[in-house]
Design an enzyme around this catalytic site. Structure first.
Site, PDB file in Angstrom:
ATOM      1  N   LYS A 136      25.835  27.978   3.818  1.00 53.76           N
ATOM      2  CA  LYS A 136      24.842  28.204   4.871  1.00 53.76           C
ATOM      3  C   LYS A 136      25.089  27.274   6.056  1.00 53.76           C
ATOM      4  O   LYS A 136      25.460  26.110   5.866  1.00 53.76           O
ATOM      5  CB  LYS A 136      23.441  27.944   4.305  1.00 53.76           C
ATOM      6  CG  LYS A 136      22.340  28.043   5.343  1.00 53.76           C
ATOM      7  CD  LYS A 136      20.994  27.636   4.786  1.00 53.76           C
ATOM      8  CE  LYS A 136      20.450  26.461   5.584  1.00 53.76           C
ATOM      9  NZ  LYS A 136      19.059  26.122   5.256  1.00 53.76           N
ATOM     10  N   GLU A 177      22.832  31.476  10.005  1.00 54.55           N
ATOM     11  CA  GLU A 177      21.375  31.331  10.162  1.00 54.55           C
ATOM     12  C   GLU A 177      20.956  30.858  11.553  1.00 54.55           C
ATOM     13  O   GLU A 177      20.828  29.661  11.801  1.00 54.55           O
ATOM     14  CB  GLU A 177      20.820  30.355   9.106  1.00 54.55           C
ATOM     15  CG  GLU A 177      19.305  30.240   9.166  1.00 54.55           C
ATOM     16  CD  GLU A 177      18.715  29.236   8.188  1.00 54.55           C
ATOM     17  OE1 GLU A 177      19.475  28.496   7.534  1.00 54.55           O
ATOM     18  OE2 GLU A 177      17.483  29.186   8.086  1.00 54.55           O
ATOM     19  N   LYS A 219      20.922  35.217   8.068  1.00 55.30           N
ATOM     20  CA  LYS A 219      19.603  34.666   7.701  1.00 55.30           C
ATOM     21  C   LYS A 219      18.869  34.424   9.001  1.00 55.30           C
ATOM     22  O   LYS A 219      19.302  33.614   9.827  1.00 55.30           O
ATOM     23  CB  LYS A 219      19.773  33.372   6.912  1.00 55.30           C
ATOM     24  CG  LYS A 219      18.454  32.677   6.589  1.00 55.30           C
ATOM     25  CD  LYS A 219      18.600  31.717   5.428  1.00 55.30           C
ATOM     26  CE  LYS A 219      17.361  30.874   5.239  1.00 55.30           C
ATOM     27  NZ  LYS A 219      17.344  30.132   3.991  1.00 55.30           N
TER      28      LYS A 219
END
Ligand code: 13P
Length: 333
Positions: A136, A177, A219
């Site tokens: 991430k 993200e 995300k």
């Protein structure tokens, strides 16, 4: 890059009716949350808390992957079993936050650029060895009259593209993200505009860097009014505006889309996801990757009564289950 491995991981992570649990708070963020609740800010306390989250019975029914922080991926349960081996035994994918946080962007007050590309390839190789199958990287954008600037959006998008390429070279699925922060009094329309523009910039950079789009997960924050806006958004508004924005500005071939909770109330995040699934069939797998909205009740309970692990775990699993129901439009208030 082995696209088959990437697609398999994406499929496992987005398998209905599951979602992802983010427990990747940095040491600082975790300590801040502990401090507020009077919990000691030690490595052992963070380990103890993460052990509770990781060993919650039956959570694998609702959660497909956990996102860890560097400290956590190296830790083990009291009985000596590594956290990663516990995940493996439950059939849960291990993810790792690889950005190293944000710093002020040039001289634009309020804009932030995410860092972490230094030695990223080496770090990914090590995390893969430890069992990580996804990663991430988060960038944050403040809505004010002057931010986010287009140049900051472009700079963050370039880092997203470099990060995503590197992850895929290691057969690790990158979660990209971009989070539009909920702080402030902006309207839902303001949030829509910025989210749409930023998604266009992010996807155009990912494309030109030849990132394998079906092998990434986006995300994102929901399209929603700022936390101190006069008019707060209803689940129907959030669902309509978020889906319109994603249908028009996220690439259709993306592997999946997951949401962060970003400071929404625990149930608010559940109701908003539920409302999106009430609208019918969607072009991509769409689920949750919440941190606070799933952890809050468990953390509060454990902070008050650290010996009662079972109650905290029960609350955690209940939150995960509620969001699992929302991910198929079956959650009832
Ligand atoms: P929240 O759901 O608490 O916003 O956390 C999700 C996350 O991973 C933020 O980067």
């Amino acid at each position: 890059m082995n696209t088959k491995i990437l697609l398999k991981t994406v499929t496992r992570l987005t398998a209905s009716p599951k979602g992802i649990l983010a427990i990747d708070e940095s040491i600082n963020t975790c300590n801040k949350r502990f401090e507020k609740l009077g919990v000691a800010t030690t490595e052992e306390k963070r380990r103890e808390y993460r052990e509770l989250l990781i060993t919650a019975p039956n959570i694998e029914k609702y959660i497909s992957g956990y996102i860890f922080f560097d400290e956590t991926i190296r830790q083990a349960a009291k009985d000596g079993k590594s956290f990663t081996s516990i995940m493996k035994a439950k059939g849960i994918e291990v993810g790792i936050k690889v950005d190293t946080g944000t710093k002020d962007y040039e001289s634009i007050l309020g804009d932030k650029i995410t860092e972490g590309l230094d030695k990223l390839s080496d770090r990914l190789a090590e995390y893969k060895e430890m069992g990580a199958t996804f990663a991430k990287w988060r960038a944050i954008y403040n809505i004010t009259t002057t931010t986010p600037s287009e140049s900051c959006m472009r700079a963050n998008a370039e880092s997203f593209a470099k990060y995503a390429r590197l992850c895929q070279e290691h057969d690790i699925v990158p979660i990209v993200e971009p989070e539009i922060l909920i702080d402030g009094d902006h309207t839902i329309e303001d949030c829509y505009q910025i989210t749409a523009k930023n998604l266009d910039i992010v996807f155009s950079k990912l494309k030109s860097a030849q990132v394998f789009i079906p092998g990434i997960i986006l995300k994102t924050s929901m399209v929603i009014a700022g936390q101190s806006a006069e008019k707060q958004s209803s689940p129907t508004e959030v669902a309509t505006m978020t889906l319109k924005c994603l249908k028009e500005h996220a690439l259709a071939e993306i592997g999946g889309i997951v949401f962060l909770s970003g400071g929404q109330g625990n149930e608010e995040a559940t109701l908003n996801l539920n409302a999106m699934h009430k609208t019918g069939k969607l072009p991509w797998p769409l689920t949750f990757s919440y941190g606070r909205a799933i952890q809050n009740s468990a953390l509060n309970s454990w902070a008050k009564n650290p010996a009662d692990i079972a109650t905290a775990q029960n609350l955690l699993v209940k939150s995960a289950q509620a969001n699992s129901l929302a991910s198929v439009g079956k959650y009832k208030k």
